[in-house]
Design an enzyme around this catalytic site. Structure first.
Site, PDB file in Angstrom:
ATOM      1  N   GLU A 141      68.505  29.412  50.752  1.00 22.56           N
ATOM      2  CA  GLU A 141      68.213  30.978  49.901  1.00 22.56           C
ATOM      3  C   GLU A 141      70.172  31.628  50.810  1.00 22.56           C
ATOM      4  O   GLU A 141      70.809  32.102  50.178  1.00 22.56           O
ATOM      5  CB  GLU A 141      67.585  31.720  49.956  1.00 22.56           C
ATOM      6  N   HIS A 144      73.623  30.443  50.277  1.00 23.25           N
ATOM      7  CA  HIS A 144      74.378  31.039  48.728  1.00 23.25           C
ATOM      8  C   HIS A 144      74.757  31.909  49.641  1.00 23.25           C
ATOM      9  O   HIS A 144      76.397  32.389  49.847  1.00 23.25           O
ATOM     10  CB  HIS A 144      73.167  31.763  48.025  1.00 23.25           C
TER      11      HIS A 144
HETATM   12 ZN   LIG Z   1      70.398  28.138  44.755  1.00 21.78          ZN
END
Ligand SMILES: [Zn+2]
Length: 274
Positions: A141, A144
């Site tokens: 995460e 990203h």
């Molecule tokens: Zn993802």
């Protein structure tokens, strides 16, 4: 897999379109389109994050929250140190990191908004099981955000001049599903605000790759990522995959990728001294 192979595997999403607005993702050097301001997106994300904190029920499990913060802190420091030592610009320089644990036992999810605003749902902890599994998901995460996938996504949407409805058809309803994870009960239109658009397959694979690097730099055992994604796929058997996985590669493909990358990443990105 070396970097060149990774690059040819990832391809380039920019093409010749607005070349001057192209930037590259950190480490993988994949070309990205960037016409939306990162600062603006981070500021919007921070506002939404505050709303989410108000509307969602926060978990009172302080021990677990501290564990999340500890992993996050180690990752933050390792990422900055890595780019510093490499003589590169730290992509997290404008981040204002923050972590929350949302009390929702049925949601096996986590996300990181642009600028480093992170949430983990209590339902995820049953699958991550240990700090190494949790660091795999958090690394993904965080990757990203570090690779500015939301900036890229928002920029692509602007170039194509897509309205929300058209974009949604394009993405097979993925926007509606993404809205539901965060937007449920909050009444917030996440897509319209340009935050947390569903990511594409390339971005997901890149987040897996970078996430493992960040986990390894932070000193976690990235071999656990294989077990984690096996447990996740086991949990999802016969059911509709959670939003978290919807635009992600299939578990089989994903585990195959991870296996290919493990040795190289462990060797090239050992725990970094901060
Ligand atoms: Zn993802």
């Amino acid at each position: 897999m070396n970097r060149r192979k990774f690059l040819s595997f990832m391809g380039c999403g920019c093409g010749s379109l607005l070349l001057s607005s192209c930037t590259t993702a950190p480490i993988t050097d994949r070309k990205q389109l960037k016409i939306v301001s990162e600062a603006k997106l981070n500021a919007q994300a921070a506002k939404i994050y505050e709303k989410i904190k108000e509307k969602e029920k926060m978990s009172d499990d302080k021990k677990k929250l501290n564990e999340i913060k500890e992993i996050g802190k180690r990752m933050e420091n390792s990422i900055s140190e890595y780019f510093y030592q490499a003589g590169l610009e730290d992509p997290t320089i404008y981040f204002d990191w923050e972590y929350i644990l949302i009390d929702r036992k049925k949601v096996r999810n986590a996300w990181c908004m642009p600028g480093g605003k992170i949430a983990v749902y209590t339902g995820l902890l049953k699958v991550t099981k240990n700090i190494h599994g949790l660091s795999t998901v958090m690394g993904h995460e965080i990757a990203h955000a570090v690779a500015r996938h939301s900036v890229e996504r928002a920029s692509q949407a602007m170039t194509l001049n897509l309205g929300t409805a058209v974009a949604d058809i394009f993405l097979g309803g993925a926007i509606n599903r993404a809205r539901n994870t965060v937007g449920q009960n909050t009444g917030l239109d996440i897509f319209q605000l340009g935050i947390m658009n569903p990511f594409g397959r390339k971005q997901e694979t890149e987040a897996d790759y970078l996430g493992l690097i960040f986990s390894s730099l932070a000193g976690y055992d990235i071999r656990e990522s294989i077990n984690l994604w096996r447990r996740m796929s086991e949990k999802n058997k016969g059911k509709e995959p959670p939003v978290f996985l919807s635009t992600h590669p299939s578990s089989k493909k994903r585990i195959e990728n991870l296996k290919n990358w493990l040795t190289e990443i462990i060797t090239k990105y050992p725990p970094i001294k901060v």
